[in-house]
Write an enzyme that holds these catalytic residues in place. Sequence first.
Site, PDB file in Angstrom:
ATOM      1  N   LYS A 114      38.488  34.602  37.423  1.00 24.76           N
ATOM      2  CA  LYS A 114      39.752  35.140  37.939  1.00 24.76           C
ATOM      3  C   LYS A 114      40.927  34.243  37.570  1.00 24.76           C
ATOM      4  O   LYS A 114      42.035  34.723  37.311  1.00 24.76           O
ATOM      5  CB  LYS A 114      39.694  35.292  39.466  1.00 24.76           C
ATOM      6  CG  LYS A 114      38.788  36.413  39.929  1.00 24.76           C
ATOM      7  CD  LYS A 114      39.425  37.783  39.691  1.00 24.76           C
ATOM      8  CE  LYS A 114      38.549  38.882  40.205  1.00 24.76           C
ATOM      9  NZ  LYS A 114      38.243  39.951  39.305  1.00 24.76           N
ATOM     10  N   LYS A 194      28.481  46.400  30.771  1.00 27.20           N
ATOM     11  CA  LYS A 194      28.241  47.433  31.775  1.00 27.20           C
ATOM     12  C   LYS A 194      29.454  48.339  31.961  1.00 27.20           C
ATOM     13  O   LYS A 194      30.555  48.009  31.527  1.00 27.20           O
ATOM     14  CB  LYS A 194      27.780  46.808  33.104  1.00 27.20           C
ATOM     15  CG  LYS A 194      28.811  46.090  33.937  1.00 27.20           C
ATOM     16  CD  LYS A 194      28.148  45.706  35.287  1.00 27.20           C
ATOM     17  CE  LYS A 194      29.172  45.289  36.319  1.00 27.20           C
ATOM     18  NZ  LYS A 194      28.572  45.041  37.633  1.00 27.20           N
ATOM     19  N   LYS A 197      35.661  49.871  34.912  1.00 25.10           N
ATOM     20  CA  LYS A 197      36.978  50.490  34.974  1.00 25.10           C
ATOM     21  C   LYS A 197      37.953  49.833  33.992  1.00 25.10           C
ATOM     22  O   LYS A 197      38.883  50.463  33.512  1.00 25.10           O
ATOM     23  CB  LYS A 197      37.501  50.299  36.405  1.00 25.10           C
ATOM     24  CG  LYS A 197      38.549  51.278  36.847  1.00 25.10           C
ATOM     25  CD  LYS A 197      37.952  52.557  37.340  1.00 25.10           C
ATOM     26  CE  LYS A 197      38.816  53.746  36.984  1.00 25.10           C
ATOM     27  NZ  LYS A 197      38.380  54.950  37.631  1.00 25.10           N
TER      28      LYS A 197
END
Length: 327
Positions: A114, A194, A197
Amino acid sequence: MKSRVFSATRASGRLHLGNYLGAVKGYLALQERSDLECVFMAVDLHTITTPYDAKTLPQASREIIIDYLAAGLDPERVVVTLQSLVSEHSELAFLFSSVVSIARMQHLPTFKDKVKQHPNHVTMALLNYPLLMAADILVYKAGLVPVGIDQEPHLEVAREIARKMNELYGMDFPEPQRFATRGEYVPSLAGAGKMSKSVEGSYINLTDDLATIKKRLAGAPTDSGRGETIPTQGGVANLLKFVELIQGADRRAEYEASYQGAGLRYGDLKNELAAAIFAELAPIQERRRTFEADPKKLEEIIQTGATKARAIASITLKEVKTKMGLG
Ligand code: TRP
């Protein structure tokens, strides 16, 4: 006493097929078990650990709840609500912060990722993300957490906190374990990694119609359709994995036989797969429309869920505070 299950989804856009097959279908199976008490939330407080829009957050959180309900979670049998309505989570997270070192949080791979994504937004909330997640789970003394393998580092933190709190303050927190559900790894349509979004061309939305699903599948990479060995990576491997997840292992075996024999026609495979995916999504879309049409009912479900959640969470919080010498 029943064992408890907790899981949650961050409010950052609607669920896609990967979330449904990987997580929500597992929730549906757990909801059927009378030996378990399940709590499922849209974790809106986790959403504010990275840049977000305060104006759209309320709706984004509700979209998650609608997706849960549309998929078949039954608010009569499981608790479904928003994290921020149960303030015990935040309070417990603060108490947990007294038994965790800063260095432990800074070294987590999820934190480092992050920081790379948002280098100008490295906040205390982000550093505290795993503590809040541990509080989400432990405030219900939940021992089972149906989540993807990528959440394992966070679960390890939750287990460490449980052990520390038990040792230092005589709590009886369980050490929460990841609960793996069938078909949990849902590959990307784009051929690598995978379904996500954030990767265009990798996902199918739960709200997609048949034409859109066909279009998305059309973009999935393939090969000549024949060969001695079945590919284990890349577009073809992923398509076969989808066939297995949606249509079953037998259909997959038939395609594999074609691949090693007369040849596999991807046009046919994709058409059939698109129809099978849409057949699975159509009833979900139908239920979604009923909840979209009745925001009052939705609000009622969320508030009732929060009341049920607080009834459990407040007992744990009170116990922790007493044992920590607070209040
Ligand atoms: N971190 C989880 C994710 O990104 C979301 C989450 C927050 C969660 N709190 C949780 C998952 C508690 C399971 C249990 O997917």
